[in-house]
Design a protein around this motif. Structure first.
Motif, PDB file in Angstrom:
ATOM      1  N   HIS A   1     -14.690   0.499  -0.266  1.00 20.48           N
ATOM      2  CA  HIS A   1     -14.635   1.394  -1.416  1.00 20.48           C
ATOM      3  C   HIS A   1     -15.681   2.496  -1.280  1.00 20.48           C
ATOM      4  CE1 HIS A   1     -12.604  -1.672  -4.355  1.00 20.48           C
ATOM      5  NE2 HIS A   1     -11.928  -1.496  -3.229  1.00 20.48           N
TER       6      HIS A   1
ATOM      7  N   VAL B   1     -11.096  -3.173   4.007  1.00 19.08           N
ATOM      8  CA  VAL B   1     -11.020  -2.150   2.962  1.00 19.08           C
ATOM      9  C   VAL B   1     -12.428  -1.912   2.438  1.00 19.08           C
ATOM     10  CG1 VAL B   1     -10.140  -1.585   0.666  1.00 19.08           C
ATOM     11  CG2 VAL B   1      -8.650  -2.735   2.333  1.00 19.08           C
TER      12      VAL B   1
ATOM     13  N   ASP C   1      -6.627   6.780   1.044  1.00 17.28           N
ATOM     14  CA  ASP C   1      -5.694   6.794  -0.085  1.00 17.28           C
ATOM     15  C   ASP C   1      -5.463   8.206  -0.610  1.00 17.28           C
ATOM     16  OD1 ASP C   1      -8.253   7.132  -1.097  1.00 17.28           O
ATOM     17  OD2 ASP C   1      -7.972   5.778  -2.800  1.00 17.28           O
TER      18      ASP C   1
ATOM     19  N   LEU D   1      -4.392   2.044  -2.651  1.00 20.29           N
ATOM     20  CA  LEU D   1      -5.367   0.958  -2.582  1.00 20.29           C
ATOM     21  C   LEU D   1      -5.904   0.589  -3.962  1.00 20.29           C
ATOM     22  CD1 LEU D   1      -7.273   2.280   0.564  1.00 20.29           C
ATOM     23  CD2 LEU D   1      -5.709   0.332   0.496  1.00 20.29           C
ATOM     24  N   ASP D   2      -5.194   0.988  -5.006  1.00 27.09           N
ATOM     25  CA  ASP D   2      -5.680   0.856  -6.381  1.00 27.09           C
ATOM     26  C   ASP D   2      -6.072  -0.569  -6.749  1.00 27.09           C
ATOM     27  OD1 ASP D   2      -4.719   3.428  -6.283  1.00 27.09           O
ATOM     28  OD2 ASP D   2      -3.313   3.227  -7.942  1.00 27.09           O
TER      29      ASP D   2
ATOM     30  N   LEU E   1       0.815  -1.223   0.000  1.00 27.65           N
ATOM     31  CA  LEU E   1       0.000   0.000   0.000  1.00 27.65           C
ATOM     32  C   LEU E   1       0.844   1.266   0.000  1.00 27.65           C
ATOM     33  CD1 LEU E   1      -2.636  -0.983   2.737  1.00 27.65           C
ATOM     34  CD2 LEU E   1      -2.498  -1.706   0.342  1.00 27.65           C
TER      35      LEU E   1
ATOM     36  N   ARG F   1     -10.882   3.352   0.251  1.00 23.73           N
ATOM     37  CA  ARG F   1     -10.401   3.682  -1.087  1.00 23.73           C
ATOM     38  C   ARG F   1     -11.363   4.680  -1.719  1.00 23.73           C
ATOM     39  NH1 ARG F   1     -10.091  -0.477  -6.238  1.00 23.73           N
ATOM     40  NH2 ARG F   1      -9.439   1.073  -7.785  1.00 23.73           N
TER      41      ARG F   1
ATOM     42  N   ILE G   1     -15.572   5.205  -3.844  1.00 22.88           N
ATOM     43  CA  ILE G   1     -14.934   5.837  -5.003  1.00 22.88           C
ATOM     44  C   ILE G   1     -15.863   6.876  -5.609  1.00 22.88           C
ATOM     45  CG2 ILE G   1     -13.979   5.399  -7.302  1.00 22.88           C
ATOM     46  CD1 ILE G   1     -13.234   2.582  -6.281  1.00 22.88           C
TER      47      ILE G   1
ATOM     48  N   ALA H   1      -4.642   6.203  -6.918  1.00 19.39           N
ATOM     49  CA  ALA H   1      -4.129   7.195  -5.974  1.00 19.39           C
ATOM     50  C   ALA H   1      -3.316   8.255  -6.711  1.00 19.39           C
ATOM     51  CB  ALA H   1      -3.252   6.505  -4.929  1.00 19.39           C
TER      52      ALA H   1
END
Length: 210
Positions: free
Chosen positions: A84, A82, A146, A177-178, A9, A111, A86, A116
């Protein structure tokens, strides 16, 4: 036993690494090179501890609070989720995380982007202060993101950081965290024992549970 997968990460740290305007950039110089008179290469580093993936100490946002060498390491190692969020806009709000909030482990990384940032930008996604309180109420002890900060770049009151202080949360910033799917992992992201420092670099990794 099958080998457990690792996700790194940590972004590369170099002179080109993005930093907050006015912060100390990363620089490396050689103080010695191998030669007939010298058996080793030696380098020296000058940097802000906030370059790359890093852990903020409470001292970063509160005078008299613990420096990074004094924080308990427990929070930086163990079960992690984790989630998301987005493209949610300027702030991560509780409703952006609610879909993955059942039986939260003590560590949550969010994320916010498909990729990122590789260069400095001011309009990154941060945490709404109420989201950190909401996570703390559910037993979370460490949060990560991120982007460059849990607070917006233009904030002068650092309301999200003050929520970290109020709930005694640890924090990781500038994670990559892509390639990490939503789900549960083991987090390993120990800060260095830099005495008196307001933060520390980390080599943050996630390890699959199986």
């Amino acid at each position: 036993m099958p080998k457990r997968r690792l996700w790194d990460l940590s972004p590369p740290v170099s002179a080109d690494a993005p930093i907050f305007p006015g912060d100390q950039p990363f620089a490396l110089e050689w103080t010695a090179r191998r030669s007939p008179q010298c058996p080793v290469n030696l380098s020296a580093v000058t940097t802000s501890p906030h370059v790359g993936a890093h852990a903020d100490a409470p001292l970063h946002y509160a005078d008299g609070a613990p420096a990074i060498d004094a924080v308990d390491l427990d929070a930086y190692l163990g079960p992690c989720r984790v989630i998301h969020a987005i493209g949610v806009g300027a702030l991560i709000r509780p409703e952006h995380l609610a879909h993955a909030s059942v039986d939260l482990p003590p560590r949550v990384l969010v994320r916010t982007a498909q990729q990122a940032d590789r260069v400095w930008r001011e309009d990154f996604t941060a945490y709404a202060p109420e989201t950190l309180a909401w996570l703390a109420e559910r037993g979370v002890r460490l949060v990560g993101i991120d982007t460059a900060s849990v607070d917006p770049a233009i904030s002068k009151t650092l309301d999200a950081h003050q929520q970290l202080r109020a709930h005694d949360l640890r924090v990781l910033e500038n994670l990559v965290l892509d390639e990490v799917p939503e789900g549960d992992y083991e987090l390993i992201a120990l800060p260095l024992r830099w005495v008196g420092a307001c933060a520390s670099p980390v080599r943050a990794v996630l390890r699959s549970l199986e």
